[in-house]
Design a protein around this motif. Structure first.
Motif, mmCIF file in Angstrom:
data_model
loop_
_atom_site.group_PDB
_atom_site.id
_atom_site.type_symbol
_atom_site.label_atom_id
_atom_site.label_comp_id
_atom_site.label_asym_id
_atom_site.label_seq_id
_atom_site.Cartn_x
_atom_site.Cartn_y
_atom_site.Cartn_z
ATOM 1 N N LEU A 53 0.818 -1.213 0.000
ATOM 2 C CA LEU A 53 0.000 0.000 0.000
ATOM 3 C C LEU A 53 0.852 1.263 0.000
ATOM 4 O O LEU A 53 0.450 2.287 -0.548
ATOM 5 N N GLN A 54 2.027 1.201 0.606
ATOM 6 C CA GLN A 54 2.902 2.361 0.693
ATOM 7 C C GLN A 54 3.889 2.454 -0.466
ATOM 8 O O GLN A 54 4.671 3.391 -0.530
ATOM 9 N N SER A 55 3.834 1.515 -1.377
ATOM 10 C CA SER A 55 4.742 1.496 -2.517
ATOM 11 C C SER A 55 4.452 2.665 -3.460
ATOM 12 O O SER A 55 3.336 3.176 -3.513
ATOM 13 N N GLY A 56 5.446 3.049 -4.208
ATOM 14 C CA GLY A 56 5.254 4.088 -5.214
ATOM 15 C C GLY A 56 4.693 3.534 -6.510
ATOM 16 O O GLY A 56 4.234 4.279 -7.372
ATOM 17 N N ASN A 57 4.684 2.223 -6.636
ATOM 18 C CA ASN A 57 4.218 1.553 -7.843
ATOM 19 C C ASN A 57 2.698 1.342 -7.762
ATOM 20 O O ASN A 57 2.210 0.702 -6.826
ATOM 21 N N PRO A 58 1.935 1.864 -8.736
ATOM 22 C CA PRO A 58 0.474 1.695 -8.695
ATOM 23 C C PRO A 58 0.028 0.235 -8.691
ATOM 24 O O PRO A 58 -0.962 -0.102 -8.041
ATOM 25 N N CYS A 63 -2.532 -4.272 -5.821
ATOM 26 C CA CYS A 63 -2.396 -5.617 -5.256
ATOM 27 C C CYS A 63 -2.618 -5.592 -3.746
ATOM 28 O O CYS A 63 -3.307 -6.455 -3.195
ATOM 29 N N GLY A 64 -2.066 -4.596 -3.074
ATOM 30 C CA GLY A 64 -2.254 -4.465 -1.631
ATOM 31 C C GLY A 64 -3.712 -4.234 -1.268
ATOM 32 O O GLY A 64 -4.226 -4.821 -0.317
ATOM 33 N N CYS A 65 -4.380 -3.383 -2.040
ATOM 34 C CA CYS A 65 -5.806 -3.115 -1.783
ATOM 35 C C CYS A 65 -6.647 -4.366 -2.018
ATOM 36 O O CYS A 65 -7.564 -4.667 -1.234
ATOM 37 N N GLN A 66 -6.342 -5.089 -3.076
ATOM 38 C CA GLN A 66 -7.106 -6.302 -3.360
ATOM 39 C C GLN A 66 -6.866 -7.366 -2.300
ATOM 40 O O GLN A 66 -7.789 -8.065 -1.885
ATOM 41 N N SER A 67 -5.628 -7.478 -1.831
ATOM 42 C CA SER A 67 -5.335 -8.423 -0.744
ATOM 43 C C SER A 67 -6.083 -8.024 0.516
ATOM 44 O O SER A 67 -6.667 -8.868 1.201
ATOM 45 N N LEU A 68 -6.069 -6.749 0.811
ATOM 46 C CA LEU A 68 -6.776 -6.231 1.984
ATOM 47 C C LEU A 68 -8.269 -6.545 1.888
ATOM 48 O O LEU A 68 -8.882 -7.036 2.837
ATOM 49 N N GLY A 69 -8.856 -6.287 0.729
ATOM 50 C CA GLY A 69 -10.282 -6.543 0.538
ATOM 51 C C GLY A 69 -10.636 -8.011 0.618
ATOM 52 O O GLY A 69 -11.688 -8.381 1.158
#
Length: 160
Positions: A53-58, A63-69
């Protein structure tokens, strides 16, 4: 040379044994960062999501948001998400310049808030409403006929 020595057409490639494989993670037999059963712990999972989520890469953010969801259905993970205050990282992604990041963040926040009323109350206490309201303010300042299909999808995710 005999006729039986000539092979025409495709031949099968000989397979290597499983012990000949290279260890792609580099942990060897010990599995230093893994529990005894080979699974990462909840805190390791959340730490990985937090770094995405804190990465500079969109793409990493998506991927982080989808994992979180996806992991919000697990009560133990939900507790760690609330304890680690991941909402404070995921919420501002609603205002990201990349449309896919905005959509993924809206979906993750929707999944997190929809699973349990107590979780929804906790994420409101963690100030998720500030980026949500700013997101709505950005959209309401524009004419509805200028919104793209992607923006309508993000709006739908955020409202639900």
């Amino acid at each position: 040379m005999e006729f039986s020595d000539l092979r025409m057409g495709k031949t099968k490639k000989k397979r290597q044994s499983a012990s000949a494989r290279v260890d792609p993670v580099g942990l060897g037999e010990t599995g230093d960062n893994l529990e005894m059963n080979g699974e990462p712990t909840e805190t390791e999972i959340i730490a990985n999501i937090m770094s995405q989520l804190q990465s500079g890469n969109p793409e990493d953010k998506v991927c982080g948001c989808q994992s979180l969801g996806n992991l919000t259905s697990l009560e133990i993970i939900r507790g760690v998400i609330v304890d680690q205050k991941l909402v404070r990282i995921a919420g501002p992604l609603l205002l990201d310049s990349d449309q896919m990041v905005r959509l993924a963040a809206a979906g993750a926040l929707r999944n997190l808030s929809a699973t349990d009323p107590d979780t929804a109350e906790e994420i409101v206490k963690q100030d998720v409403m500030t980026p949500v309201l700013e997101f709505f303010n950005q959209l309401t300042s524009r004419q509805t006929d200028t919104l793209t299909d992607q923006e309508y999808n993000i709006l739908t995710e955020a409202v639900n």
